[in-house]
Design an enzyme around this catalytic site. Structure first.
Site, PDB file in Angstrom:
ATOM      1  N   ALA A 178       3.688   7.934   3.303  1.00  0.00           N
ATOM      2  CA  ALA A 178       4.478   6.715   3.503  1.00  0.00           C
ATOM      3  C   ALA A 178       3.885   5.556   2.716  1.00  0.00           C
ATOM      4  O   ALA A 178       2.781   5.661   2.166  1.00  0.00           O
ATOM      5  CB  ALA A 178       4.536   6.375   4.995  1.00  0.00           C
ATOM      6  N   GLN A 179       4.623   4.454   2.667  1.00  0.00           N
ATOM      7  CA  GLN A 179       4.094   3.225   2.086  1.00  0.00           C
ATOM      8  C   GLN A 179       4.430   2.055   2.995  1.00  0.00           C
ATOM      9  O   GLN A 179       5.327   2.135   3.845  1.00  0.00           O
ATOM     10  CB  GLN A 179       4.625   2.998   0.677  1.00  0.00           C
ATOM     11  CG  GLN A 179       6.092   2.702   0.553  1.00  0.00           C
ATOM     12  CD  GLN A 179       6.530   2.623  -0.914  1.00  0.00           C
ATOM     13  OE1 GLN A 179       5.983   3.320  -1.786  1.00  0.00           O
ATOM     14  NE2 GLN A 179       7.513   1.783  -1.201  1.00  0.00           N
ATOM     15  N   VAL A 180       3.706   0.952   2.831  1.00  0.00           N
ATOM     16  CA  VAL A 180       3.814  -0.199   3.733  1.00  0.00           C
ATOM     17  C   VAL A 180       4.336  -1.412   2.970  1.00  0.00           C
ATOM     18  O   VAL A 180       3.878  -1.698   1.857  1.00  0.00           O
ATOM     19  CB  VAL A 180       2.449  -0.523   4.375  1.00  0.00           C
ATOM     20  CG1 VAL A 180       2.552  -1.748   5.281  1.00  0.00           C
ATOM     21  CG2 VAL A 180       1.933   0.671   5.170  1.00  0.00           C
ATOM     22  N   ALA A 198       0.702   5.665   0.202  1.00  0.00           N
ATOM     23  CA  ALA A 198      -0.094   6.876   0.423  1.00  0.00           C
ATOM     24  C   ALA A 198       0.798   8.092   0.248  1.00  0.00           C
ATOM     25  O   ALA A 198       1.954   7.990  -0.182  1.00  0.00           O
ATOM     26  CB  ALA A 198      -0.725   6.849   1.809  1.00  0.00           C
ATOM     27  N   SER A 199       0.265   9.272   0.586  1.00  0.00           N
ATOM     28  CA  SER A 199       0.983  10.517   0.321  1.00  0.00           C
ATOM     29  C   SER A 199       2.234  10.678   1.165  1.00  0.00           C
ATOM     30  O   SER A 199       3.210  11.269   0.726  1.00  0.00           O
ATOM     31  CB  SER A 199       0.043  11.705   0.563  1.00  0.00           C
ATOM     32  OG  SER A 199      -0.458  11.681   1.890  1.00  0.00           O
ATOM     33  N   LYS A 233       6.267   0.345   7.765  1.00  0.00           N
ATOM     34  CA  LYS A 233       5.825   1.601   7.155  1.00  0.00           C
ATOM     35  C   LYS A 233       7.052   2.493   6.972  1.00  0.00           C
ATOM     36  O   LYS A 233       7.775   2.765   7.938  1.00  0.00           O
ATOM     37  CB  LYS A 233       4.787   2.280   8.063  1.00  0.00           C
ATOM     38  CG  LYS A 233       4.080   3.465   7.448  1.00  0.00           C
ATOM     39  CD  LYS A 233       2.943   3.913   8.367  1.00  0.00           C
ATOM     40  CE  LYS A 233       2.127   5.031   7.757  1.00  0.00           C
ATOM     41  NZ  LYS A 233       0.989   5.415   8.624  1.00  0.00           N
ATOM     42  N   ALA A 259       0.864  -1.187   0.000  1.00  0.00           N
ATOM     43  CA  ALA A 259       0.000   0.000   0.000  1.00  0.00           C
ATOM     44  C   ALA A 259       0.897   1.231   0.000  1.00  0.00           C
ATOM     45  O   ALA A 259       1.965   1.219   0.606  1.00  0.00           O
ATOM     46  CB  ALA A 259      -0.917   0.013   1.219  1.00  0.00           C
ATOM     47  N   ASP A 271      -9.585   8.086  11.881  1.00  0.00           N
ATOM     48  CA  ASP A 271      -9.590   7.699  10.460  1.00  0.00           C
ATOM     49  C   ASP A 271     -10.106   6.269  10.334  1.00  0.00           C
ATOM     50  O   ASP A 271      -9.455   5.398   9.744  1.00  0.00           O
ATOM     51  CB  ASP A 271      -8.171   7.830   9.897  1.00  0.00           C
ATOM     52  CG  ASP A 271      -8.149   7.824   8.374  1.00  0.00           C
ATOM     53  OD1 ASP A 271      -9.207   8.050   7.756  1.00  0.00           O
ATOM     54  OD2 ASP A 271      -7.069   7.594   7.795  1.00  0.00           O
TER      55      ASP A 271
END
Length: 525
Positions: free
Chosen positions: A135-137, A132-133, A154, A130, A289
């Protein structure tokens, strides 16, 4: 000056992208002054032909503009007081999904952050699952005495801090300019809004804060029967890297798999609502969230939450406000609901409690005539904030974040059980908190804590008070003996003000003299 030009260029590019994506097509130009109407008409000339709805156009524009604008859109979705209810609802559809950065960059970032070669840290380190703006996992594995243990890693996106700083500086420039030109912008406190976003992003970019939030949430919920969070691997966590327990569970968004595994969807829906309310009321610290992508169900039937980058906090006053508001609507005690607003200091005293209670009744009564599936706590709070605006209630960011999270949580619960009765589910949690904190025992505890605090201030602060008193006595004695001594800056400021006043006085005298001369001239003629 150079910075201002750079900001104009960046904001101009953002405006161009929005125009191309047709964002300005959703603006009601009848409410705009003539110059703005003309600008919107010109912007629409370069609009890209598309059949998408306005909400998707805005999401597309923000996504094209990059991570900072995606984060801005998500943040403004929590501020309907700034962008309006309709636009805030549209922005809720914005997904924080980005193209992953290179595997080699991620591996190098992990080694730099943790100060060891990747092979010493992880038995395996897979591709991103995954992105995102911020970080990524990645899925990875750690070697232990009992074998390999799966973990989620992460990794902060390289260069993201510089990109966010540049864009946020432009946002601040735009907000300050707007506040200089518009009274409405000053009322909405746009600079404060952007500064809040800056602080939020700064916290999200230090993954140790997210690890701390996970740890705090785990401690708060350790005895809860239907909720847990992943464990943090602190040995493999740093500012730019966060390592967690890998969750083997079913996404809450996958209804078909949940049903196939035999989970009770109604019980899960109740757990979602009650978990959120326990976090908000009991702990004053909630996951802000809680969309379906961040919620899972493990094989034991427990809810598991991930992604703790956005958290909300409520003080004791805000929690009391929330609990009494909910109970007031449940019991239809609108007078008490109105009084709570005044006691909390949210509504100015010059307004009438009775008139405010009448306005709240207009919101509450229609709810009690509806079926269970039509009742929405989130909508109730949205209407409440709309009404309170008429009574000069100032914006409360923490309550707006709570209301936005309520919208998401209710949506998740209703996707599992469309006929869920929100009041019935919420009442045990709300009533338990009120009885515990506002009942006889709660009042006794509050009184005891208050007495202890007074004692600490009187006894513990006595030396400090005496020291301050001695300094004040010396200052008064010096003023009596030597006169009041002003700082150089103060003297200079007084001098400048005096000069300005003298210039204006001289100018006024010259104007008066000229007028008198002109009158004399007219009389002589």
């Amino acid at each position: 000056m150079i910075h201002a030009v750079a900001h104009f260029v960046r904001l101009g590019h953002a405006g161009f992208v929005c125009a191309r994506e047709g964002v300005f097509g959703g603006i009601d130009t009848t409410l705009l002054p003539p110059p703005a109407r003309a600008a919107v008409r010109v912007a629409r000339l370069i609009e890209r032909p598309a059949s998408r709805v306005a909400a998707n156009r805005l999401a597309a524009a923000l996504t094209r503009l990059g991570p900072s604008y995606v984060k801005l859109g998500q943040f403004l979705a929590t501020r309907p007081d700034v962008v309006g209810v309709g636009l805030a609802r549209d922005l809720e559809t914005l997904q924080d999904k980005m193209v992953p950065f290179a595997q080699a960059e991620a591996e190098r970032a992990v080694e730099v952050a943790l100060g060891k070669p990747l092979a010493e840290l992880f038995a395996s380190f897979g591709a991103p699952v995954a992105a995102a703006s911020i970080a990524q996992v990645h899925r990875a594995a750690v070697a232990t005495d009992g074998g390999r243990r799966a973990v989620a890693v992460k990794v902060l996106r390289p260069g993201v801090e510089r990109r966010f700083k540049v864009d946020l500086d432009a946002f601040i420039f735009a907000a300050r300019t707007a506040e200089k030109l518009s009274a409405e912008a000053r009322r909405l406190r746009l600079v404060e809004v952007v500064e809040t976003l800056r602080r939020t992003v700064a916290i999200e970019m230090d993954l140790r804060f997210e690890a701390a939030a996970l740890s705090e949430m785990a401690e708060n919920t350790k005895d809860d029967p239907d909720f847990r969070v992943p464990a943090v691997d602190w040995d493999r966590t740093a500012r730019d890297v966060l390592t967690l327990e890998w969750i083997e569970a079913t996404p809450l968004s996958d209804r078909a798999r949940l049903e196939a595994k035999g989970f009770d969807l109604t019980s899960l829906a109740r757990a979602v609502i009650q978990t959120f309310l326990r976090q908000a009321l009991r702990d004053g610290f909630f996951h802000a969230d809680m969309h379906p992508g961040n919620l899972f169900v493990d094989d034991a039937g427990e809810l598991v939450a991930v992604d703790f980058g956005i958290m909300g906090r409520l003080g004791k006053k805000e929690r009391r406000f929330l609990a009494e508001i909910l109970l007031g609507f449940i019991t239809r005690n609108y007078q008490r609901t109105a009084e709570v607003h005044f006691e909390a200091g949210y509504v100015p005293r010059h307004h009438s409690v009775e008139s405010f209670a009448q306005a709240i009744r207009a919101i509450g009564e229609p709810i009690h005539n509806r079926t269970a599936e039509e009742i929405s706590m989130a909508k109730l709070f949205a209407l409440l904030f709309e009404v309170t605006g008429l009574f000069d209630m100032r914006t409360r960011p923490e309550l707006l974040l709570l209301q936005k999270t309520m919208v998401v949580v209710e949506g998740v619960a209703r996707s599992l059980d469309p006929k869920l009765d929100m009041w019935t589910v919420a009442e045990p949690v709300v009533r338990d908190w009120i009885e515990r904190n506002l009942g006889p025992m709660g009042r006794i505890e509050d009184a005891a804590e208050g007495a202890l605090e007074v004692g600490r201030r009187l006894l513990g602060g006595a030396p400090e008070l005496l020291a301050r008193g001695a300094v004040l006595a010396e200052q008064i004695d010096a003023i009596t003996r030597d006169g009041l001594v002003l700082a150089e800056q103060t003297v200079a400021a007084i001098g400048r003000a005096h000069e300005r006043r003298n210039r204006w006085t001289a100018a006024a005298l010259w104007v008066i003299a000229l007028l008198l001369g002109w009158l004399v001239y007219l009389l002589v003629r």
